[in-house]
Design a protein around this motif. Structure first.
Motif, PDB file in Angstrom:
ATOM      1  N   GLU A   1      -8.625   9.059   1.251  1.00  0.00           N
ATOM      2  CA  GLU A   1      -9.719   9.545   2.481  1.00  0.00           C
ATOM      3  C   GLU A   1     -11.090   9.416   1.913  1.00  0.00           C
ATOM      4  O   GLU A   1     -11.079   9.680   0.829  1.00  0.00           O
ATOM      5  CB  GLU A   1      -9.284  10.547   3.211  1.00  0.00           C
TER       6      GLU A   1
ATOM      7  N   THR B   1     -10.191  -5.145  -0.680  1.00  0.00           N
ATOM      8  CA  THR B   1     -10.241  -5.287   0.769  1.00  0.00           C
ATOM      9  C   THR B   1     -11.503  -4.576   1.380  1.00  0.00           C
ATOM     10  O   THR B   1     -11.782  -4.713   2.707  1.00  0.00           O
ATOM     11  CB  THR B   1      -8.906  -4.702   1.709  1.00  0.00           C
TER      12      THR B   1
ATOM     13  N   SER C   1      -5.717  -3.783  -1.662  1.00  0.00           N
ATOM     14  CA  SER C   1      -4.766  -3.598  -0.769  1.00  0.00           C
ATOM     15  C   SER C   1      -3.241  -4.101  -1.598  1.00  0.00           C
ATOM     16  O   SER C   1      -2.334  -3.821  -1.243  1.00  0.00           O
ATOM     17  CB  SER C   1      -4.579  -4.555   0.596  1.00  0.00           C
TER      18      SER C   1
ATOM     19  N   PRO D   1       0.866  -1.189   0.081  1.00  0.00           N
ATOM     20  CA  PRO D   1       0.055  -0.054   0.137  1.00  0.00           C
ATOM     21  C   PRO D   1       0.859   1.241  -0.086  1.00  0.00           C
ATOM     22  O   PRO D   1       1.821   1.438   0.705  1.00  0.00           O
ATOM     23  CB  PRO D   1      -0.806  -0.125   1.337  1.00  0.00           C
TER      24      PRO D   1
ATOM     25  N   HIS E   1      -2.398   7.171  -0.365  1.00  0.00           N
ATOM     26  CA  HIS E   1      -3.302   7.598   0.926  1.00  0.00           C
ATOM     27  C   HIS E   1      -4.416   8.036   0.307  1.00  0.00           C
ATOM     28  O   HIS E   1      -4.816   8.732  -0.595  1.00  0.00           O
ATOM     29  CB  HIS E   1      -2.648   8.891   1.671  1.00  0.00           C
TER      30      HIS E   1
ATOM     31  N   GLU F   1     -20.785   0.772   3.827  1.00  0.00           N
ATOM     32  CA  GLU F   1     -19.885  -0.483   3.696  1.00  0.00           C
ATOM     33  C   GLU F   1     -20.762  -1.490   3.009  1.00  0.00           C
ATOM     34  O   GLU F   1     -21.937  -1.659   3.214  1.00  0.00           O
ATOM     35  CB  GLU F   1     -19.465  -0.965   4.901  1.00  0.00           C
TER      36      GLU F   1
ATOM     37  N   ARG G   1     -12.906   6.618   6.068  1.00  0.00           N
ATOM     38  CA  ARG G   1     -11.712   6.037   5.776  1.00  0.00           C
ATOM     39  C   ARG G   1     -10.800   6.923   5.749  1.00  0.00           C
ATOM     40  O   ARG G   1     -10.732   8.058   5.320  1.00  0.00           O
ATOM     41  CB  ARG G   1     -11.983   5.237   4.622  1.00  0.00           C
ATOM     42  N   SER G   2      -9.507   6.483   6.374  1.00  0.00           N
ATOM     43  CA  SER G   2      -8.261   7.495   6.105  1.00  0.00           C
ATOM     44  C   SER G   2      -7.073   6.010   6.292  1.00  0.00           C
ATOM     45  O   SER G   2      -6.875   5.747   7.215  1.00  0.00           O
ATOM     46  CB  SER G   2      -7.988   8.477   7.260  1.00  0.00           C
ATOM     47  N   GLU G   3      -6.536   5.678   5.274  1.00  0.00           N
ATOM     48  CA  GLU G   3      -5.727   4.660   5.257  1.00  0.00           C
ATOM     49  C   GLU G   3      -4.818   4.679   3.999  1.00  0.00           C
ATOM     50  O   GLU G   3      -5.187   5.442   3.056  1.00  0.00           O
ATOM     51  CB  GLU G   3      -6.563   3.277   5.275  1.00  0.00           C
ATOM     52  N   ASP G   4      -3.692   3.843   4.096  1.00  0.00           N
ATOM     53  CA  ASP G   4      -2.969   3.785   2.748  1.00  0.00           C
ATOM     54  C   ASP G   4      -3.319   2.495   2.113  1.00  0.00           C
ATOM     55  O   ASP G   4      -3.586   1.420   2.776  1.00  0.00           O
ATOM     56  CB  ASP G   4      -1.465   3.401   3.448  1.00  0.00           C
ATOM     57  N   VAL G   5      -3.369   2.539   0.848  1.00  0.00           N
ATOM     58  CA  VAL G   5      -3.911   1.237  -0.019  1.00  0.00           C
ATOM     59  C   VAL G   5      -3.169   1.250  -1.276  1.00  0.00           C
ATOM     60  O   VAL G   5      -2.338   2.146  -1.552  1.00  0.00           O
ATOM     61  CB  VAL G   5      -5.302   1.565  -0.455  1.00  0.00           C
TER      62      VAL G   5
END
Length: 88
Positions: free
Chosen positions: A7, A60, A54, A2, A5, A86, A16-20
């Protein structure tokens, strides 16, 4: 690995706030994928489903959205959705 970034924000909260690895978004002119290093742009998104990866082949997360805006810049991808849920 990943490295983008991502969001996802609705009027109520940050969902959501994540690295993918990659996100596929329902754009107004068709679906588009965003990976690290994508050219900056901003677009309207249509109601549909966001797919979060991911890795190149592993989804994911799936999120149904009710439209909004997407912005890609040097910090990553930000989606401002009117509503989001979701998908199981």
């Amino acid at each position: 690995m990943p490295n983008l970034h991502f969001e996802l924000v609705t009027p109520e909260k940050l969902l959501r706030s994540e690295d993918v690895h990659m996100v596929v978004v329902p754009g107004i002119e068709g679906d588009f994928a965003v990976l690290e290093g994508h050219a900056p742009f901003m677009t309207v998104i249509r109601p549909g489903e966001i797919a979060i990866y991911s890795s190149a082949t592993t989804v994911t997360g799936r999120i149904a959205i009710e439209g909004g805006f997407a912005e890609v810049n040097d910090k990553g991808l930000t989606i401002l959705a009117e509503a989001a849920t979701e998908v199981a």
